[in-house]
Design an enzyme around this catalytic site. Structure first.
Site, short mmCIF file in Angstrom:
data_model
loop_
_atom_site.label_atom_id
_atom_site.label_comp_id
_atom_site.label_asym_id
_atom_site.label_seq_id
_atom_site.Cartn_x
_atom_site.Cartn_y
_atom_site.Cartn_z
CG HIS A 196 -1.91 1.13 1.19
ND1 HIS A 196 -3.10 1.03 0.50
CD2 HIS A 196 -1.89 2.37 1.71
CE1 HIS A 196 -3.78 2.16 0.63
NE2 HIS A 196 -3.06 3.00 1.34
CG LEU A 231 -9.66 -1.24 0.57
CD1 LEU A 231 -9.02 -2.17 -0.45
CD2 LEU A 231 -10.49 -0.16 -0.13
CG ASP A 232 -6.00 -0.43 1.68
OD1 ASP A 232 -5.43 -1.32 1.01
OD2 ASP A 232 -6.43 0.62 1.17
CD GLN A 233 -8.54 -0.98 7.95
OE1 GLN A 233 -8.31 -1.01 9.15
NE2 GLN A 233 -8.24 0.08 7.20
#
Length: 287
Positions: A196, A231-233
């Protein structure tokens, strides 16, 4: 299989912390004739916390003894301490598939390190939703396939990607600019690593360098994490930052940030390949 690694294995353990775990594991390996070459451990509390261990050892004729070793360790040690554990043979190279879109820096870093022999794996395939990077990938002698993804064909496209990537131990999103569905991710639990392009949890979503510039940040960074349905966690594996100032424009931030991205991703992938990561809930222990 390299003769220097054919008899090397790694044992990863998670359990409730209790007295005697180190002695039990090391004594078991000793009585099997194994030589411990590395041992790392971590406990979340001084008493009664969670315990994590990574042991690397050498054992003659490992391959022919592996099944017996697994059975005996499970019965004699793991059951007693209620361990979650796994054994990995170093000589069995993990298979890796890569997903990418148009931006090449993270992908090429992985391919270059693999070609140099510093990523211990077999890169089986690169899949993209664009033709842009075909020549760059095929120069490394690695198959490249384009699978277009749209809102209308997302289910079919992901099914095609899943079928093509079956047999791999790990998928790497090297700036793959598509959000994987919950159904796809569920088929690859803690087997997908994403880079990310920001220091999570800051600047989640699109165009983080523009967001960073607008906020006047003094640090930019990148985060490598396992992909989950959120998402993105997913559990964070590795992060890094670089100091910047008000003098940097968006393009300068992006250029510097991409250097951070490719190094963070490469480290995270290597640690996964070397069995250095234990996932504990939404966190990781990295030895």
């Amino acid at each position: 299989m390299n003769m220097t690694t054919a008899n090397t294995a790694r044992l990863l353990i998670t359990c409730e912390d209790k007295p005697g775990i180190v002695q039990a594991v090391s004594s078991f390996l000793y009585h099997q004739g194994a030589n411990i070459t590395a041992l790392d451990q971590y406990a979340t509390e001084a008493q009664g916390g969670r315990y994590f261990m990574r042991v690397e050892f050498e054992l003659d004729h490992l391959e022919s003894r592996k099944e017996t070793l697994l059975q005996m360790f499970g019965t004699n040690v793991a059951e007693r301490y209620e361990m979650q554990w796994r054994l990995a043979s170093v000589g069995e190279l993990k298979k890796v598939g890569i997903l990418v879109s148009k931006v090449d820096h993270a992908l090429l870093e992985l391919l270059w390190r693999h070609a140099r022999g510093t990523l211990p794996c077999e890169i089986t395939h690169v899949v993209s939703n664009h033709e842009t990077l075909r020549n760059s990938v095929e120069q490394f002698g690695i198959p490249f396939t384009v699978i277009n993804v749209t809102k209308e064909n997302k289910v079919e496209a992901e099914a095609a990607i899943h079928d093509l990537m079956q047999g791999n131990d790990l998928l790497v999103l090297a700036r793959y600019m598509q959000i994987l569905s919950e159904d796809f991710v569920s088929k690859w639990p803690m087997q997908v690593i994403n880079i990310h392009h920001s220091f999570l949890p800051a600047f989640v979503g699109a165009n983080p360098y523009k967001q960073a510039h607008e906020k006047g940040v003094k640090l930019i960074g990148a985060t490598a994490h396992y992909v989950t349905a959120d998402l993105d966690q997913g559990p964070i594996i590795e992060q890094d930052v670089e100091r910047v100032s008000h003098k940097y424009n968006v393009e300068e931030l992006r250029e510097l940030g991409q250097d951070v991205e490719r190094n963070v991703l490469a480290r995270a992938v290597r640690w996964h390949l070397e069995d250095r990561i234990i996932v504990d809930g939404n966190k990781t222990v990295v030895f």
